[in-house]
Scaffold this motif. Structure first.
Motif, PDB file in Angstrom:
ATOM      1  N   GLY A   1      14.668 -10.731  45.319  1.00 38.94           N
ATOM      2  CA  GLY A   1      14.068 -11.216  46.570  1.00 38.94           C
ATOM      3  C   GLY A   1      14.158 -10.128  47.628  1.00 38.94           C
ATOM      4  O   GLY A   1      15.193  -9.949  48.271  1.00 38.94           O
TER       5      GLY A   1
ATOM      6  N   ALA B   1      11.506  -9.706  49.904  1.00 35.83           N
ATOM      7  CA  ALA B   1      10.668 -10.095  51.049  1.00 35.83           C
ATOM      8  C   ALA B   1      11.518 -10.489  52.256  1.00 35.83           C
ATOM      9  O   ALA B   1      12.621 -11.015  52.113  1.00 35.83           O
TER      10      ALA B   1
ATOM     11  N   PHE C   1      18.528  -9.341  49.146  1.00 35.03           N
ATOM     12  CA  PHE C   1      18.632  -8.260  50.122  1.00 35.03           C
ATOM     13  C   PHE C   1      19.172  -8.808  51.436  1.00 35.03           C
ATOM     14  O   PHE C   1      18.956  -9.979  51.758  1.00 35.03           O
TER      15      PHE C   1
ATOM     16  N   LYS D   1      27.680 -13.106  52.346  1.00 38.84           N
ATOM     17  CA  LYS D   1      26.321 -13.602  52.072  1.00 38.84           C
ATOM     18  C   LYS D   1      26.073 -13.727  50.574  1.00 38.84           C
ATOM     19  O   LYS D   1      25.444 -14.670  50.112  1.00 38.84           O
TER      20      LYS D   1
HETATM   21  O1  C5P Z   1      19.718 -15.263  54.687  1.00 41.74           O
HETATM   22  P1  C5P Z   1      18.918 -14.026  54.816  1.00 41.74           P
HETATM   23  O2  C5P Z   1      17.507 -14.282  55.285  1.00 41.74           O
HETATM   24  O3  C5P Z   1      19.565 -12.922  55.559  1.00 41.74           O
HETATM   25  O4  C5P Z   1      18.826 -13.506  53.314  1.00 41.74           O
HETATM   26  C1  C5P Z   1      17.978 -12.468  52.924  1.00 41.74           C
HETATM   27  C2  C5P Z   1      17.686 -12.608  51.450  1.00 41.74           C
HETATM   28  O5  C5P Z   1      17.276 -13.936  51.170  1.00 41.74           O
HETATM   29  C3  C5P Z   1      16.538 -11.735  51.016  1.00 41.74           C
HETATM   30  O6  C5P Z   1      16.730 -11.411  49.654  1.00 41.74           O
HETATM   31  C4  C5P Z   1      15.337 -12.642  51.196  1.00 41.74           C
HETATM   32  O7  C5P Z   1      14.256 -12.254  50.369  1.00 41.74           O
HETATM   33  C5  C5P Z   1      15.895 -13.980  50.806  1.00 41.74           C
HETATM   34  N1  C5P Z   1      15.317 -15.135  51.494  1.00 41.74           N
HETATM   35  C6  C5P Z   1      14.557 -16.043  50.802  1.00 41.74           C
HETATM   36  N2  C5P Z   1      14.019 -17.146  51.435  1.00 41.74           N
HETATM   37  C7  C5P Z   1      14.251 -17.357  52.739  1.00 41.74           C
HETATM   38  C8  C5P Z   1      15.037 -16.452  53.473  1.00 41.74           C
HETATM   39  C9  C5P Z   1      15.544 -15.353  52.833  1.00 41.74           C
HETATM   40  O8  C5P Z   1      14.340 -15.841  49.601  1.00 41.74           O
HETATM   41  N3  C5P Z   1      13.726 -18.429  53.316  1.00 41.74           N
END
Ligand code: C5P
Length: 405
Positions: free
Chosen positions: A274, A276, A328, A342
Motif C-alpha cells: 500500500g 498510495a 508506508f 504504526k
Molecule cells: O495511517 P496512515 O494513513 O498513516 O497509513 C499509511 C499507510 O496506510 C499507507 O500504506 C497507505 O497506503 C495505507 N492506507 C490505506 N487506506 C487508508 C489510509 C492509509 O491503505 N484509508
C-alpha cells in the motif's frame, strides 16, 4: 544509468522497424551501455550504418568479410565479454535462421558463436500473417525452448496497413525489458498488488480534495516487482505517470473506489504493498451539480472516515496467511517511535517509513524498514534504486517465511 558498464551487441535484421532501432540504440547508449551494432544486408536497405555508428559511437559491422577486422574474427570477438545480444528488429527469416542454427552472414554467425552464458533476446517485427504463420510459431517455440527471450511483438496498426500482432515493441519498452533481464528474479511466480498515487474526494463534479502524492514511489515499486519476475497489478489514483512496461493498471479516483478495486483483485495475491496516499476522509454532502458561488454564502463540508485499505487487507491474512502486507508511513516527526507503533497497529509484517516529509513528488527518497526484529535504514537514493532494494528485502522475508513453515 541502468546499463552502466554493460556491453550490448545490437543486431538489426531487415524490416521497416529498423527506424525504431535508431532510437533504441540511442536509449541504450544514454543508459551507459557500450553498444556494438551489427546489421544484416537486408537491414542496410532500411537504415544506414552511418546513422547507427553516429548513435552508438562505435564502428558498425555489416559484412562477414570486413577488411577492418585484422583477424577476420568479428563473429567471435564481438560477443566475448558481451552482456547480451539483442536483435531488434528480428525478422521472420532471422528467427528461422536462429531456430535452425543457420550461419550465413555475420549476425547469424555471431549468434551461433556467442558463449552460451551470453543471453540472446529478440524483438520480432513482421506482418501479422507472417507472425501467426505456423512456421514462424514453430520457430518461436523452438527458440523459447533454446532459452532465447522473445520480447513482444505488440499488436496494433502495421506499416503495411494491416492490424494485429507483429509490431516491434517500442524502443523504451525494449530498453526496460533489457534492463529487467539483468535483475535477479527474486519474485518469479509471485503475484503482487500495489496501490499508488493520491486519491481524489469529490466536493462537486469539478472540485475535490486531493494530496501531493505524485505516485513515483509506487510506480517505481511496480516496475521493480515486474523486473524481479512478479505478475504485477497496480491500482492507481490520478497521476500523470506512464504505466511501467508489463504492469497491469486499474485507474481509480476516490479512496472508496481504491478500496473496492483492491478487494476485487485480492484473491491469489502473494504480496500487497500500500503505497498510495489514501484520503482519510470523504465528503458526505458532495453535490451532484457544480456548487454556485452565492453572495457571501460559504458552503460547509461534512466528512466521514474512509475505510483503511491496508488494515482491511491485513485482516484477511489471518485466514490464509496471504498476502504478505507492506505499508508506508509519511510521518513528519519521531518516525522511529511512530513507525514501530504504526506497524503493530496496522497488523502488518513490514512498514516502510519515509524519512522527512518532503518526499512527495521528489525523484529520490530515504526510507526505514520496520519489521518484528527492529528497523533498517535504506540510505538516500533515487526511487527506482530504493524500490529494487525494497523488493529484494520483501523477497528475503518471503523466503524466510516459507522456510519457517
Ligand atoms: O495511517 P496512515 O494513513 O498513516 O497509513 C499509511 C499507510 O496506510 C499507507 O500504506 C497507505 O497506503 C495505507 N492506507 C490505506 N487506506 C487508508 C489510509 C492509509 O491503505 N484509508
Amino acid at each position: 544509468m541502468d546499463l552502466k558498464g554493460k556491453k550490448i551487441v545490437l543486431g538489426l535484421s531487415g524490416g521497416v522497424a529498423c527506424y525504431k532501432a535508431a532510437e533504441l540504440c540511442r536509449a541504450l547508449a544514454r543508459e551507459g551501455a557500450t553498444v556494438h551494432v551489427v546489421m544484416t544486408e537486408a537491414a542496410s536497405h532500411f537504415i544506414t550504418a552511418v546513422t547507427m555508428q553516429a548513435l552508438s559511437g562505435n564502428p558498425v559491422f555489416t559484412d562477414q568479410w570486413d577488411a577492418r577486422v585484422a583477424n577476420n574474427m568479428a563473429h567471435i570477438d564481438l560477443t566475448r565479454g558481451a552482456d547480451a545480444v539483442l536483435i531488434a528488429p528480428c525478422s521472420a527469416d532471422f528467427m528461422r535462421k536462429l531456430a535452425h542454427g543457420v550461419c550465413d552472414d555475420l549476425l547469424s554467425t555471431l549468434c551461433l558463436a556467442r558463449p552460451h552464458l551470453v543471453p540472446l533476446l529478440i524483438a520480432p517485427a513482421m506482418n501479422v500473417e507472417m507472425w501467426q504463420n505456423l512456421a514462424t510459431q514453430r520457430n518461436a517455440k523452438q527458440l523459447r525452448a533454446d532459452g532465447v527471450r522473445i520480447l513482444g511483438p505488440a499488436a496494433g496498426e502495421q506499416a503495411c496497413g494491416e492490424v494485429g500482432l507483429g509490431r516491434m515493441l517500442e524502443p523504451l519498452d525494449l530498453l526496460d525489458e533489457l534492463v529487467a533481464s539483468f535483475q535477479l528474479k527474486v519474485l518469479a511466480g509471485k503475484r503482487v498488488l500495489i496501490t499508488a498515487g493520491p486519491t481524489f474526494e469529490a466536493i462537486d463534479p469539478v472540485r475535490g480534495i486531493t494530496n501531493l502524492s505524485s505516485g513515483k514511489m509506487g510506480y517505481a515499486i511496480a516496475r521493480a516487482a515486474r523486473e524481479a519476475g512478479a505478475d504485477v497489478q497496480l491500482v492507481s489514483g490520478p497521476t500523470a505517470l506512464a504505466t511501467p512496461h508489463g504492469v497491469r493498471r486499474t485507474n481509480v479516483q476516490s479512496a472508496q473506489q481504491m478500496h473496492d478495486a483492491v478487494m476485487a483483485q485480492l484473491k491469489g495475491q502473494h504480496v500487497f504493498i500500500g503505497v498510495a496516499a489514501v484520503a482519510d476522509w470523504r465528503v458526505v454532502n458532495a453535490s451532484d451539480q457544480k456548487m454556485k458561488k452565492q453572495d457571501g454564502a460559504i458552503p460547509t463540508l461534512e466528512f466521514a472516515q474512509n475505510a483503511d485499505i491496508l488494515a482491511d487487507v491485513a485482516a484477511t491474512t489471518s485466514i490464509s496467511g496471504w498476502p504478505y502486507c507492506v505499508g508506508f508511513a509519511a510521518e513528519s516527526e519521531n518516525l522511529l517511535d511512530y513507525g514501530a507503533t504504526k506497524r503493530e497497529k496496522k497488523g502488518i509484517p513490514l512498514l516502510v517509513g519515509n524519512i522527512g516529509h518532503h518526499t512527495f513528488g521528489q525523484d529520490d527518497n530515504e526510507i526505514i524498514l520496520f519489521d518484528e526484529s527492529g528497523h533498517t535504514v535504506l540510505p538516500r537514493a533515487d526511487k527506482l534504486t530504493l524500490a529494487r532494494q525494497l523488493i529484494s528485502e520483501i523477497a528475503k522475508r518471503l523466503e524466510q517465511r516459507s522456510l519457517l513453515k
